[in-house]
Design a protein around this motif. Sequence first.
Motif, PDB file in Angstrom:
ATOM      1  N   HIS A 225      87.620  66.050  38.345  1.00  0.00           N
ATOM      2  CA  HIS A 225      86.815  67.061  37.665  1.00  0.00           C
ATOM      3  C   HIS A 225      87.684  67.740  36.608  1.00  0.00           C
ATOM      4  O   HIS A 225      88.826  68.112  36.884  1.00  0.00           O
ATOM      5  CB  HIS A 225      86.348  68.058  38.725  1.00  0.00           C
ATOM      6  CG  HIS A 225      85.352  69.053  38.247  1.00  0.00           C
ATOM      7  ND1 HIS A 225      85.660  70.050  37.347  1.00  0.00           N
ATOM      8  CD2 HIS A 225      84.046  69.217  38.547  1.00  0.00           C
ATOM      9  CE1 HIS A 225      84.579  70.794  37.131  1.00  0.00           C
ATOM     10  NE2 HIS A 225      83.583  70.296  37.850  1.00  0.00           N
ATOM     11  N   ALA A 226      87.127  67.858  35.398  1.00  0.00           N
ATOM     12  CA  ALA A 226      87.884  68.426  34.284  1.00  0.00           C
ATOM     13  C   ALA A 226      88.299  69.866  34.544  1.00  0.00           C
ATOM     14  O   ALA A 226      89.212  70.387  33.907  1.00  0.00           O
ATOM     15  CB  ALA A 226      87.052  68.352  33.006  1.00  0.00           C
ATOM     16  N   GLY A 227      87.625  70.536  35.482  1.00  0.00           N
ATOM     17  CA  GLY A 227      87.962  71.925  35.757  1.00  0.00           C
ATOM     18  C   GLY A 227      88.865  72.097  36.964  1.00  0.00           C
ATOM     19  O   GLY A 227      89.742  72.946  36.969  1.00  0.00           O
ATOM     20  N   THR A 228      88.657  71.267  37.974  1.00  0.00           N
ATOM     21  CA  THR A 228      89.319  71.544  39.253  1.00  0.00           C
ATOM     22  C   THR A 228      90.627  70.778  39.447  1.00  0.00           C
ATOM     23  O   THR A 228      91.343  71.040  40.405  1.00  0.00           O
ATOM     24  CB  THR A 228      88.372  71.209  40.427  1.00  0.00           C
ATOM     25  OG1 THR A 228      88.046  69.819  40.363  1.00  0.00           O
ATOM     26  CG2 THR A 228      87.099  72.028  40.352  1.00  0.00           C
ATOM     27  N   MET A 229      90.912  69.830  38.571  1.00  0.00           N
ATOM     28  CA  MET A 229      92.132  69.028  38.755  1.00  0.00           C
ATOM     29  C   MET A 229      93.242  69.560  37.849  1.00  0.00           C
ATOM     30  O   MET A 229      93.149  69.429  36.632  1.00  0.00           O
ATOM     31  CB  MET A 229      91.817  67.566  38.430  1.00  0.00           C
ATOM     32  CG  MET A 229      92.931  66.583  38.732  1.00  0.00           C
ATOM     33  SD  MET A 229      93.404  66.500  40.478  1.00  0.00           S
ATOM     34  CE  MET A 229      91.952  65.671  41.164  1.00  0.00           C
ATOM     35  N   PRO A 230      94.277  70.167  38.438  1.00  0.00           N
ATOM     36  CA  PRO A 230      95.362  70.717  37.605  1.00  0.00           C
ATOM     37  C   PRO A 230      96.042  69.622  36.771  1.00  0.00           C
ATOM     38  O   PRO A 230      96.069  68.456  37.182  1.00  0.00           O
ATOM     39  CB  PRO A 230      96.345  71.281  38.640  1.00  0.00           C
ATOM     40  CG  PRO A 230      95.557  71.437  39.904  1.00  0.00           C
ATOM     41  CD  PRO A 230      94.519  70.369  39.868  1.00  0.00           C
TER      42      PRO A 230
END
Lengths: 409, 409
Positions: A225-230
Amino acid sequence: MNDLQQRMETHIGRLSEFTATPGNGTTRLTYSKEDLQARLYIKEKMQEYGLQVREDGIGNIFGRLEGTLTGAPSVLIGSHFDSVPNGGSYDGPAGVVAGLEVAALFKENNLTPKYPLEVIALVEEEGARFEGGLMGSRGITGVLNEEDFKNLTDKDGIKTIEAMAEIGLDSSLPKKRDPKTMKAYLELHIEQGPILEGKGIPIGLVKAIVGLVQLEVTVEGKAGHAGTMPMEHRSDALVAAAKMIARLPELALNEGEGSVITTGRLNVFPNGSNVIPNKVVFTVDLRSGKEEHILSMIENVKELVDSYNDSGIKTSVAHQLYMAPKAMDSDIISLLKEKCSELDVPYCSLNSGAGHDAMVFSDVTAAAMLFIPSRDGVSHCPEEWSDSKDIATAVQILFEAAKALTEAE
Amino acid sequence: MNDLQQRMETHIGRLSEFTATPGNGTTRLTYSKEDLQARLYIKEKMQEYGLQVREDGIGNIFGRLEGTLTGAPSVLIGSHFDSVPNGGSYDGPAGVVAGLEVAALFKENNLTPKYPLEVIALVEEEGARFEGGLMGSRGITGVLNEEDFKNLTDKDGIKTIEAMAEIGLDSSLPKKRDPKTMKAYLELHIEQGPILEGKGIPIGLVKAIVGLVQLEVTVEGKAGHAGTMPMEHRSDALVAAAKMIARLPELALNEGEGSVITTGRLNVFPNGSNVIPNKVVFTVDLRSGKEEHILSMIENVKELVDSYNDSGIKTSVAHQLYMAPKAMDSDIISLLKEKCSELDVPYCSLNSGAGHDAMVFSDVTAAAMLFIPSRDGVSHCPEEWSDSKDIATAVQILFEAAKALTEAE
């Protein structure tokens, strides 16, 4: 505008009318209605210029001026007359009409050759109907055999022999030609690139038709996920692929001698704006006039791609196509240079980055190519344009070379 | 496995049966047959746990435990119960069943709150049927008005109100809720990322839901033949785009504090292996918990893209989406930290990289979120999994916090 240039314009203009897409470039697929129209025009001109016309079992057209030496091999001059969809008026036809006008000059000057002169108009160079390309020359040289030819179908499932029959061609005629019947193959073609125009030189003498390798690189990472994966946890296949592609041009430039590398096709998976790409597949097209450069570039591309292999990213390289570079005949190149000098025509040497029928003929006979400038370097589009003056200049050079090669008097 | 954990497993297991794609993950679109099945289960449990059940005019479900203070605002606890196509069993349901079990603990402990406790189950957070997402919370807060709600249609052209009627929901009921009726909104959700699992910590306290900007970058170059166009003459849109994309990660890493940048979608034109690309269009998704980082990243991306503008390459950047970061309520975060400490539960603070209903509620009431670990950091797929033990731990924390917020005795 002299007579010769005027005739070139007329020929090119007439042939460009035989298109399935009027107003939108030349679309002349092999064995189509437009092929038949162009074929009739070419055969009519051959006859008008005193040539004996015949077609072979693949639909290639030959216009022959007999030589005085019994059984002597022919000097072939020509190109192809098919087109890509919505292509231009010059890619192919420029070389066919140049051949016709060389024959016209033989007639005008009442020349009798010792070796036969043959004007040649080839089918399906582009592969726009039956794929693969260079079908006419591959048929003549036997690279494409009878069986494989008969099994080719177009996208509608129509077989070559059915399509030939539709425009009255006889596929039972011979296709392959004994190499001993050919002394040389000369082809004029538009450059389809910007070099001659950039230099302001009307004639290019082709040293080699470049060899071509097509690789397919697959880069696999891990979706997320573009938001949740650092950032630190990512195995982004597109970022890895981008780093590779950004460095490809320098591999070609380091190689030099006109070597080129292109990534033309790239697909991202799953290709959603908020998903980290887990797979990217892209092509690498490598070309060079010398095999050593091609082999070196393949190694360098593989090394570059491999260098991104790590715990998160997996890469692989597949070979899809290899065609060796084909050097043109050095004796004929020398002859063409000599004729350019005699006629006071500026010229330069260059490689052909695209494939041509001359590369197929080069395996069985002495082959050579002349290039003329392409405006803006563009081709395979309605905007394709070359100056009829340059075609006329090329005809003069080809005429002088053909006189020498056929030992005409 | 204790009783609470066992009940979580039962709830999650039962809800996962209400899927349109059995054996292939949870597909539960809003107002579908599966929505109705899940809805009946949730309402039944609410009744069983002594809550007064009602549905609003958008289909959100509320289970209310009345408070002793007249007209006092409610403490809402819950999440959504819709899913993406072929999603997992935890994204949404984990928070809904946590809400249910907080109510169960109130009942079990014979607690009477001063402020009402409301367990809430929201529709259409994912936007899988009517697009846009967060529909339930946007309806409650009035961000989505009556008119716009009625005009929404699914991909088959079915309107929201028609779809509601099909499963017996009354769209004429009120949707927007007076903010004065809400004291707080608490949501448990799976992390959908790898941070908690990586750290081995069961509970994440969300500081902020990250702001999100989506840019679309267009890079235009000049098409050309992969063989005939020398490297020096090229304006290759893909090479330029690749150089940009290769450098995007460092912009996020330089920004720090969990800022992320992703290019998820990229399309090449014309995308043929032997044609130099004349156009590349790609997305840039930027997220950060602080607006200053988002604004700084936008500037840096634009500067990077602009730096490739030259005679041959033309670039442009379009803004497609902007959502400001939403800080969670600091008082509730402090309360949750206190409860974690009292219960001896390890926790850490983190941002939410994905959007949640809590960000919509945060505009009208004090909102807070708890995260639990996601196995392998994956979500929106059948492999999505979280430990029921972690859900049970989160329920304990939420129960203690809800007791404090509702002033229950």
